[in-house]
Design an enzyme around this catalytic site. Structure first.
Site, PDB file in Angstrom:
ATOM      1  N   ASP A 174       0.823  -1.215   0.000  1.00  0.00           N
ATOM      2  CA  ASP A 174       0.000   0.000   0.000  1.00  0.00           C
ATOM      3  C   ASP A 174       0.859   1.269   0.000  1.00  0.00           C
ATOM      4  O   ASP A 174       0.361   2.360  -0.257  1.00  0.00           O
ATOM      5  CB  ASP A 174      -0.969   0.003   1.196  1.00  0.00           C
ATOM      6  CG  ASP A 174      -0.254  -0.284   2.504  1.00  0.00           C
ATOM      7  OD1 ASP A 174       0.637   0.505   2.878  1.00  0.00           O
ATOM      8  OD2 ASP A 174      -0.565  -1.298   3.161  1.00  0.00           O
TER       9      ASP A 174
ATOM     10  N   ASP B 206       9.271 -11.791  -4.674  1.00  0.00           N
ATOM     11  CA  ASP B 206       9.092 -12.474  -3.392  1.00  0.00           C
ATOM     12  C   ASP B 206      10.136 -12.010  -2.374  1.00  0.00           C
ATOM     13  O   ASP B 206      11.341 -12.153  -2.610  1.00  0.00           O
ATOM     14  CB  ASP B 206       9.203 -13.990  -3.634  1.00  0.00           C
ATOM     15  CG  ASP B 206       8.963 -14.780  -2.365  1.00  0.00           C
ATOM     16  OD1 ASP B 206       8.599 -14.189  -1.322  1.00  0.00           O
ATOM     17  OD2 ASP B 206       9.157 -16.009  -2.408  1.00  0.00           O
TER      18      ASP B 206
ATOM     19  N   ASP C   6       6.659  -5.541   6.554  1.00  0.00           N
ATOM     20  CA  ASP C   6       5.259  -5.080   6.623  1.00  0.00           C
ATOM     21  C   ASP C   6       4.421  -6.085   5.833  1.00  0.00           C
ATOM     22  O   ASP C   6       3.976  -5.815   4.726  1.00  0.00           O
ATOM     23  CB  ASP C   6       5.158  -3.673   6.016  1.00  0.00           C
ATOM     24  CG  ASP C   6       3.732  -3.146   6.046  1.00  0.00           C
ATOM     25  OD1 ASP C   6       2.930  -3.639   6.858  1.00  0.00           O
ATOM     26  OD2 ASP C   6       3.419  -2.255   5.232  1.00  0.00           O
TER      27      ASP C   6
ATOM     28  N   PRO D 162       0.962 -16.059   0.552  1.00  0.00           N
ATOM     29  CA  PRO D 162       2.359 -15.730   0.229  1.00  0.00           C
ATOM     30  C   PRO D 162       3.157 -15.226   1.432  1.00  0.00           C
ATOM     31  O   PRO D 162       4.386 -15.171   1.394  1.00  0.00           O
ATOM     32  CB  PRO D 162       2.226 -14.631  -0.826  1.00  0.00           C
ATOM     33  CG  PRO D 162       0.867 -14.043  -0.644  1.00  0.00           C
ATOM     34  CD  PRO D 162       0.004 -15.155  -0.118  1.00  0.00           C
TER      35      PRO D 162
END
Ligand code: SAM
Length: 278
Positions: free
Chosen positions: A86, A139, A157, A164
């Site tokens: 985000d 990843d 975070d 995942p």
């Protein structure tokens, strides 16, 4: 009829927010993504039905997870964020004048794209392509396995330990985090509710403690997270938050964080100390 979005926080507990608009609802390669406009909290992001952030209360989480480690380190220059799609943590990190580079590794490019579109204040640093910030889609577990002796501060975070995000809560990941940090580096990870997720919190605390000389837990209030009480686990090679003293002025305008909070978040209730065995 009013419309609501609901997170099932435990099999016996739900949190609902009344919404006036669904801005996006769909599946990425990794997860179900929903962005809604809620009447109480403004635009909100949910991943796999779990509330992640909202426009109105994002600073509770993003200021705490970013500034507690960044002000503990006397001179952080290189910062790594794992997850954080985000953009809220990146937005806080770039504000520190001593920070020179912020690398963010987020697995889901669709979260980044939607945050830029519907959460413009939270994703500001990504949206404006802040010169300190590099966003990599990939990843975080694989990225960490390759990094060595480079970062001053690492901020994990991540989402919950499902999908995942599962591999971000393993002992192997913390061993790689230790390796990725410079000789006086430190890391922080969001580790769920100290009340509702006690066994997870205790497991992470003991895994981190096997690799880092200083392991601490800190807590804060996050209105949209299960129980409202949230915790963060810190592993540090040198700097101990329990004997911290400010080494630079707090010259940024904050809504939650201040130097009293920096110390206060490390005070733990007895039931938490008991299961952490400290
Ligand atoms: N503040 C939030 C919370 O605690 O609920 C976390 C926000 S952030 C949106 C979490 C991000 O971690 C998600 O965008 C998710 O795609 C990302 N993520 C999950 N597993 C990951 C992995 N293995 N590597 C990189 N990012 C990952």
């Amino acid at each position: 009829m009013s419309e609501w979005i609901t997170e099932e926080q435990t099999p016996h507990l739900r949190l609902s927010a009344e919404i006036d608009k669904v801005l996006y609802s769909g599946n990425s390669e990794f997860q179900k993504i929903e962005v809604v406009h809620s009447k109480e909290y403004g635009n909100m992001l949910a991943l796999d039905g779990v509330f992640q952030t909202s426009e109105r209360e994002e600073y509770f989480y993003h200021e705490i997870i970013a500034h507690v480690p960044l002000f503990l380190h006397p001179n952080p220059k290189r910062v790594l964020i794992i997850g954080g799609g985000d953009g809220g943590v990146a937005k806080e990190c770039v504000r520190h004048s001593c920070v020179e580079e912020v690398t963010m590794v987020e697995i889901d490019g669709k979260v980044v794209e939607l945050a830029k579109q519907y959460l413009p204040t939270i994703s500001r640093a990504m949206k404006e392509q802040h010169p300190k910030l590099t966003v990599t889609i990939g990843d975080g577990i694989a990225f960490m396995a390759k990094a060595e002796n480079y970062y001053d501060v690492i901020i994990v975070d991540c989402s919950d330990p499902i999908g995942p995000g599962k591999g971000l809560f393993t002992e192997e990941f913390y061993a790689n985090t230790m390796k990725a940090l410079k000789e006086d580096g430190l890391f922080v990870q969001q580790t769920e509710s100290p009340f509702l997720h006690q066994s997870l919190v205790a497991d992470v605390f003991s895994y981190v403690g096997r690799h880092f000389p200083i392991t601490r837990l800190f807590m804060s209030y996050i209105p949209i997270y299960p129980s409202g009480m949230h915790c963060f686990t810190m592993g540090s090679k040198t700097y101990d938050p329990l004997v911290w003293k400010p080494n630079r002025p707090l010259d940024m305008d904050m809504q939650y964080y201040n130097y009293d909070i920096q110390k206060a978040v490390f005070a733990l209730p007895n039931f938490v100390k008991k299961y952490l065995k400290i």
